[in-house]
Design a protein around this motif. Structure first.
Motif, PDB file in Angstrom:
ATOM      1  N   CYS A 351       0.852  -1.193   0.000  1.00  0.00           N
ATOM      2  CA  CYS A 351       0.000   0.000   0.000  1.00  0.00           C
ATOM      3  C   CYS A 351       0.883   1.235   0.000  1.00  0.00           C
ATOM      4  O   CYS A 351       1.524   1.538  -0.979  1.00  0.00           O
ATOM      5  N   SER A 352       0.983   1.916   1.141  1.00  0.00           N
ATOM      6  CA  SER A 352       1.730   3.166   1.207  1.00  0.00           C
ATOM      7  C   SER A 352       1.329   4.107   0.072  1.00  0.00           C
ATOM      8  O   SER A 352       2.134   4.870  -0.443  1.00  0.00           O
ATOM      9  N   GLY A 353       0.084   3.986  -0.372  1.00  0.00           N
ATOM     10  CA  GLY A 353      -0.490   4.956  -1.296  1.00  0.00           C
ATOM     11  C   GLY A 353      -0.152   4.784  -2.757  1.00  0.00           C
ATOM     12  O   GLY A 353      -0.555   5.598  -3.578  1.00  0.00           O
ATOM     13  N   HIS A 354       0.595   3.731  -3.092  1.00  0.00           N
ATOM     14  CA  HIS A 354       0.951   3.608  -4.510  1.00  0.00           C
ATOM     15  C   HIS A 354       0.885   2.172  -5.014  1.00  0.00           C
ATOM     16  O   HIS A 354       1.497   1.819  -6.015  1.00  0.00           O
ATOM     17  N   GLY A 355       0.072   1.346  -4.341  1.00  0.00           N
ATOM     18  CA  GLY A 355       0.135  -0.087  -4.639  1.00  0.00           C
ATOM     19  C   GLY A 355      -0.777  -0.591  -5.728  1.00  0.00           C
ATOM     20  O   GLY A 355      -0.496  -1.647  -6.312  1.00  0.00           O
ATOM     21  N   PHE A 356      -1.876   0.132  -6.010  1.00  0.00           N
ATOM     22  CA  PHE A 356      -2.840  -0.500  -6.914  1.00  0.00           C
ATOM     23  C   PHE A 356      -2.240  -0.765  -8.293  1.00  0.00           C
ATOM     24  O   PHE A 356      -2.454  -1.819  -8.890  1.00  0.00           O
ATOM     25  N   LYS A 357      -1.511   0.213  -8.794  1.00  0.00           N
ATOM     26  CA  LYS A 357      -0.972   0.096 -10.156  1.00  0.00           C
ATOM     27  C   LYS A 357      -0.098  -1.148 -10.329  1.00  0.00           C
ATOM     28  O   LYS A 357       0.092  -1.632 -11.424  1.00  0.00           O
ATOM     29  N   HIS A 358       0.456  -1.644  -9.218  1.00  0.00           N
ATOM     30  CA  HIS A 358       1.350  -2.809  -9.291  1.00  0.00           C
ATOM     31  C   HIS A 358       0.635  -4.125  -8.971  1.00  0.00           C
ATOM     32  O   HIS A 358       1.214  -5.197  -9.093  1.00  0.00           O
ATOM     33  N   SER A 359      -0.621  -4.023  -8.522  1.00  0.00           N
ATOM     34  CA  SER A 359      -1.252  -5.191  -7.896  1.00  0.00           C
ATOM     35  C   SER A 359      -1.439  -6.374  -8.844  1.00  0.00           C
ATOM     36  O   SER A 359      -1.325  -7.525  -8.421  1.00  0.00           O
ATOM     37  N   ALA A 360      -1.717  -6.104 -10.117  1.00  0.00           N
ATOM     38  CA  ALA A 360      -1.950  -7.221 -11.043  1.00  0.00           C
ATOM     39  C   ALA A 360      -0.695  -8.095 -11.151  1.00  0.00           C
ATOM     40  O   ALA A 360      -0.772  -9.332 -11.089  1.00  0.00           O
ATOM     41  N   ALA A 361       0.467  -7.456 -11.268  1.00  0.00           N
ATOM     42  CA  ALA A 361       1.715  -8.231 -11.377  1.00  0.00           C
ATOM     43  C   ALA A 361       2.125  -8.820 -10.030  1.00  0.00           C
ATOM     44  O   ALA A 361       2.776  -9.868  -9.981  1.00  0.00           O
ATOM     45  N   ILE A 362       1.735  -8.156  -8.943  1.00  0.00           N
ATOM     46  CA  ILE A 362       2.043  -8.736  -7.626  1.00  0.00           C
ATOM     47  C   ILE A 362       1.286 -10.065  -7.482  1.00  0.00           C
ATOM     48  O   ILE A 362       1.794 -11.018  -6.889  1.00  0.00           O
ATOM     49  N   GLY A 363       0.099 -10.133  -8.069  1.00  0.00           N
ATOM     50  CA  GLY A 363      -0.628 -11.412  -8.096  1.00  0.00           C
ATOM     51  C   GLY A 363       0.204 -12.487  -8.778  1.00  0.00           C
ATOM     52  O   GLY A 363       0.289 -13.630  -8.319  1.00  0.00           O
ATOM     53  N   GLN A 364       0.857 -12.110  -9.874  1.00  0.00           N
ATOM     54  CA  GLN A 364       1.713 -13.076 -10.587  1.00  0.00           C
ATOM     55  C   GLN A 364       2.931 -13.453  -9.730  1.00  0.00           C
ATOM     56  O   GLN A 364       3.311 -14.624  -9.643  1.00  0.00           O
ATOM     57  N   ILE A 365       3.518 -12.458  -9.089  1.00  0.00           N
ATOM     58  CA  ILE A 365       4.686 -12.708  -8.236  1.00  0.00           C
ATOM     59  C   ILE A 365       4.311 -13.678  -7.109  1.00  0.00           C
ATOM     60  O   ILE A 365       5.029 -14.646  -6.819  1.00  0.00           O
ATOM     61  N   LEU A 366       3.153 -13.431  -6.494  1.00  0.00           N
ATOM     62  CA  LEU A 366       2.744 -14.293  -5.372  1.00  0.00           C
ATOM     63  C   LEU A 366       2.426 -15.704  -5.858  1.00  0.00           C
ATOM     64  O   LEU A 366       2.708 -16.688  -5.168  1.00  0.00           O
ATOM     65  N   LYS A 367       1.867 -15.796  -7.046  1.00  0.00           N
ATOM     66  CA  LYS A 367       1.626 -17.133  -7.607  1.00  0.00           C
ATOM     67  C   LYS A 367       2.962 -17.867  -7.756  1.00  0.00           C
ATOM     68  O   LYS A 367       3.114 -19.017  -7.324  1.00  0.00           O
ATOM     69  N   GLU A 368       3.940 -17.176  -8.323  1.00  0.00           N
ATOM     70  CA  GLU A 368       5.247 -17.809  -8.558  1.00  0.00           C
ATOM     71  C   GLU A 368       5.912 -18.201  -7.228  1.00  0.00           C
ATOM     72  O   GLU A 368       6.479 -19.288  -7.102  1.00  0.00           O
ATOM     73  N   LEU A 369       5.802 -17.313  -6.244  1.00  0.00           N
ATOM     74  CA  LEU A 369       6.413 -17.619  -4.939  1.00  0.00           C
ATOM     75  C   LEU A 369       5.695 -18.791  -4.267  1.00  0.00           C
ATOM     76  O   LEU A 369       6.336 -19.660  -3.661  1.00  0.00           O
ATOM     77  N   ALA A 370       4.380 -18.812  -4.384  1.00  0.00           N
ATOM     78  CA  ALA A 370       3.613 -19.890  -3.739  1.00  0.00           C
ATOM     79  C   ALA A 370       3.925 -21.238  -4.383  1.00  0.00           C
ATOM     80  O   ALA A 370       4.031 -22.256  -3.692  1.00  0.00           O
ATOM     81  N   LEU A 371       4.107 -21.240  -5.697  1.00  0.00           N
ATOM     82  CA  LEU A 371       4.300 -22.527  -6.386  1.00  0.00           C
ATOM     83  C   LEU A 371       5.761 -22.939  -6.489  1.00  0.00           C
ATOM     84  O   LEU A 371       6.090 -24.115  -6.433  1.00  0.00           O
ATOM     85  N   ASN A 372       6.658 -21.961  -6.656  1.00  0.00           N
ATOM     86  CA  ASN A 372       8.075 -22.295  -6.930  1.00  0.00           C
ATOM     87  C   ASN A 372       9.058 -21.708  -5.933  1.00  0.00           C
ATOM     88  O   ASN A 372      10.265 -21.816  -6.119  1.00  0.00           O
ATOM     89  N   GLN A 373       8.579 -20.983  -4.950  1.00  0.00           N
ATOM     90  CA  GLN A 373       9.435 -20.296  -3.961  1.00  0.00           C
ATOM     91  C   GLN A 373      10.387 -19.298  -4.614  1.00  0.00           C
ATOM     92  O   GLN A 373      11.391 -18.887  -4.023  1.00  0.00           O
ATOM     93  N   LYS A 374      10.137 -18.912  -5.856  1.00  0.00           N
ATOM     94  CA  LYS A 374      10.978 -17.873  -6.474  1.00  0.00           C
ATOM     95  C   LYS A 374      10.179 -17.161  -7.571  1.00  0.00           C
ATOM     96  O   LYS A 374       9.170 -17.693  -8.039  1.00  0.00           O
ATOM     97  N   THR A 375      10.660 -15.991  -7.938  1.00  0.00           N
ATOM     98  CA  THR A 375      10.006 -15.232  -9.012  1.00  0.00           C
ATOM     99  C   THR A 375      11.088 -14.577  -9.861  1.00  0.00           C
ATOM    100  O   THR A 375      12.187 -14.305  -9.374  1.00  0.00           O
ATOM    101  N   ASP A 376      10.756 -14.319 -11.128  1.00  0.00           N
ATOM    102  CA  ASP A 376      11.731 -13.644 -11.999  1.00  0.00           C
ATOM    103  C   ASP A 376      11.809 -12.145 -11.717  1.00  0.00           C
ATOM    104  O   ASP A 376      12.725 -11.469 -12.153  1.00  0.00           O
ATOM    105  N   PHE A 377      10.824 -11.619 -11.018  1.00  0.00           N
ATOM    106  CA  PHE A 377      10.851 -10.181 -10.689  1.00  0.00           C
ATOM    107  C   PHE A 377      11.827  -9.950  -9.536  1.00  0.00           C
ATOM    108  O   PHE A 377      11.959 -10.795  -8.655  1.00  0.00           O
ATOM    109  N   ASP A 378      12.478  -8.794  -9.561  1.00  0.00           N
ATOM    110  CA  ASP A 378      13.394  -8.466  -8.472  1.00  0.00           C
ATOM    111  C   ASP A 378      12.577  -7.866  -7.318  1.00  0.00           C
ATOM    112  O   ASP A 378      12.119  -6.723  -7.401  1.00  0.00           O
TER     113      ASP A 378
END
Ligand SMILES: Cc1cc2nc3c(=O)[nH]c(=O)nc-3n(C[C@H](O)[C@H](O)[C@H](O)COP(=O)(O)OP(=O)(O)OC[C@H]3O[C@@H](n4cnc5c(N)ncnc54)[C@H](O)[C@@H]3O)c2cc1C
Length: 389
Positions: A351-378
């Motif tokens: 959040c901190s007032g700037h999170g929505f614009k990133h939220s769609a890709a954060i969904g992808q990041i969390l999927k990758e972390l949940a399934l593979n314990q890693k993500t290609d995003f830094d």
């Protein structure tokens, strides 16, 4: 009942994660205490700004660019406009001293990020802005950054679309259920999630509880997530409606000398009588998601009108107002990490007032972390441990 992944909180981040996980064969459960989209968290108020060059730091750029792709993908699937690329104007009275969201030189960092990532933009002198955007009052020293790829997203519609598709693809949703605990199981290789009446087990849990995040944190981490009430106003425009729509009026961020001076706003998207939505920020009085005063008083409207009218040509007629919640970390940055000693429990607080614009890709990041314990995003900048203990 046992799942592969349980998502606690189905707002911006949770709905995005549910949608991303729904394209896998995993058994997924999403839980929310209310029925998202709703007006009690951080994702209401019709619109959210999105930009490509990110003034909070260039490490956010790949995340927002991926989010833009996902919004477009989603629009085709649900046949609804979610992302309006109307352009964005960011300006301050100088380039360097433009504090916002933890960045001391928001305007300068935006420009550097645009140059680093080859993002189309223009730098505008004050005279050009005065000619092109007469809707503002200027001091004369302003410098502006215009980005044609910026614009706004429709938060409620995004959440609705992602939950609808997730459900269609087989994600189970439990709404109006408040999770009271998320604990590791006895062998610490899974989780047990409880409401007052239900118990579910999973291999992994994702906490995307927005302004309620502290309820699931160890005591020593709670202080790193402060909640601030923020106000939104829809004021009648002083100049003709036509000057506040289309190419005449992009989304804007006006930076001042302190973080609290920041104002941002949107075009007149609700027709001639809908007003201009203007957002303000304050970091002085914290609250909690349960104790926030959700009403905006007449005094507050008067006080903010006086401030806003110094910068934007609006009339003293507030058509609508709303209170919303920022979750703010010490450096205003996101947290996307596993819980200390429990790698099967993921935490996402963008959040901190700037999170929505990133939220769609954060969904992808969390999927990758949940399934593979890693993500290609830094995501190295988003660790929980950066705040110490
Ligand atoms: C006024 C305002 C303006 C903003 N402007 C912008 C902007 O212009 N651009 C931008 O990018 N970002 C902006 N943001 C930030 C952005 O909106 C937030 O980062 C984002 O919405 C946060 O999403 P979230 O999923 O973390 O929280 P939310 O969307 O609030 O979701 C959290 C969910 O968790 C659920 N939950 C919590 N506890 C429990 C529990 N115990 N059991 C079950 N469910 C639970 C809640 O009910 C809620 O649905 C703004 C925020 C505000 C408040």
């Amino acid at each position: 009942m046992s799942y592969d992944v349980i998502i606690v909180g189905l707002g911006a981040v949770g709905s995005a994660t549910a949608y991303q996980l729904s394209s896998t064969t995993k058994k997924v459960l999403g839980i929310d205490q209310f029925e998202p989209p709703h007006t009690l968290g951080s994702s209401h108020g019709d619109t959210r700004i999105t930009r490509q060059a990110i003034g909070e730091g260039s490490h956010y750029v790949p995340i927002v660019l991926r989010s833009h792709e996902i919004w477009r993908e989603l629009e085709l699937k649900v046949n609804t406009e979610l992302f309006n690329q109307c352009g964005g104007l960011i300006f301050g009275t100088n380039l360097k001293n433009t504090p916002a969201h933890g960045s001391a030189s928001f305007l300068d960092v935006t420009l550097a990020a645009a140059n680093e990532f080859g993002i189309e933009h223009q730098v505008l002198e004050c005279q050009e802005m005065q000619k092109q955007y007469p809707q503002f009052h200027y001091q004369g020293t302003e410098i502006g950054y215009f980005e044609p790829g910026a614009g706004f997203i429709r938060p409620e519609k995004c959440i609705e679309a992602q939950l609808k598709l997730a459900k269609q693809n087989g994600v189970e949703l439990q709404l109006n259920k408040k999770v009271v605990s998320i604990e590791p199981n006895s062998s610490n290789d899974g989780v047990v999630v409880k409401t007052s009446t239900d118990t579910w087990e999973a291999e992994c849990a994702i906490i995307s509880a927005g302004a309620w995040v502290s309820e699931f944190l160890p005591e020593s981490y709670k202080r790193f997530f402060k909640i601030y009430r923020q106000l939104l106003f829809w004021f009648e425009h002083e100049l003709p409606y036509e000057t506040f729509v289309g190419e005449q009026f992009p989304i804007f961020i006006r930076l001042g000398e302190t973080a609290e001076d920041l104002l941002y706003g949107f075009p007149a998207i609700d027709g001639k009588n809908g007003g201009i939505k203007i957002g303000t920020e304050q970091y002085l009085d914290s609250c909690t998601a349960d104790t926030i005063d959700r009403n905006v008083s007449a005094d507050e409207i008067e006080q903010y009108f006086k401030r806003i009218t110094q910068h934007l040509k609006v009339k003293n007629n507030c058509i609508k107002s709303a209170a919303c919640l920022y979750t703010v970390t010490p450096d205003y940055g996101f947290v996307i990490d596993t819980m200390p000693e429990h790698p099967q429990i993921l935490l996402a607080s963008p959040c901190s007032g700037h999170g929505f614009k990133h939220s769609a890709a954060i969904g992808q990041i969390l999927k990758e972390l949940a399934l593979n314990q890693k993500t290609d995003f830094d995501i190295s900048a988003f660790s929980l441990s950066r705040f110490g203990e």
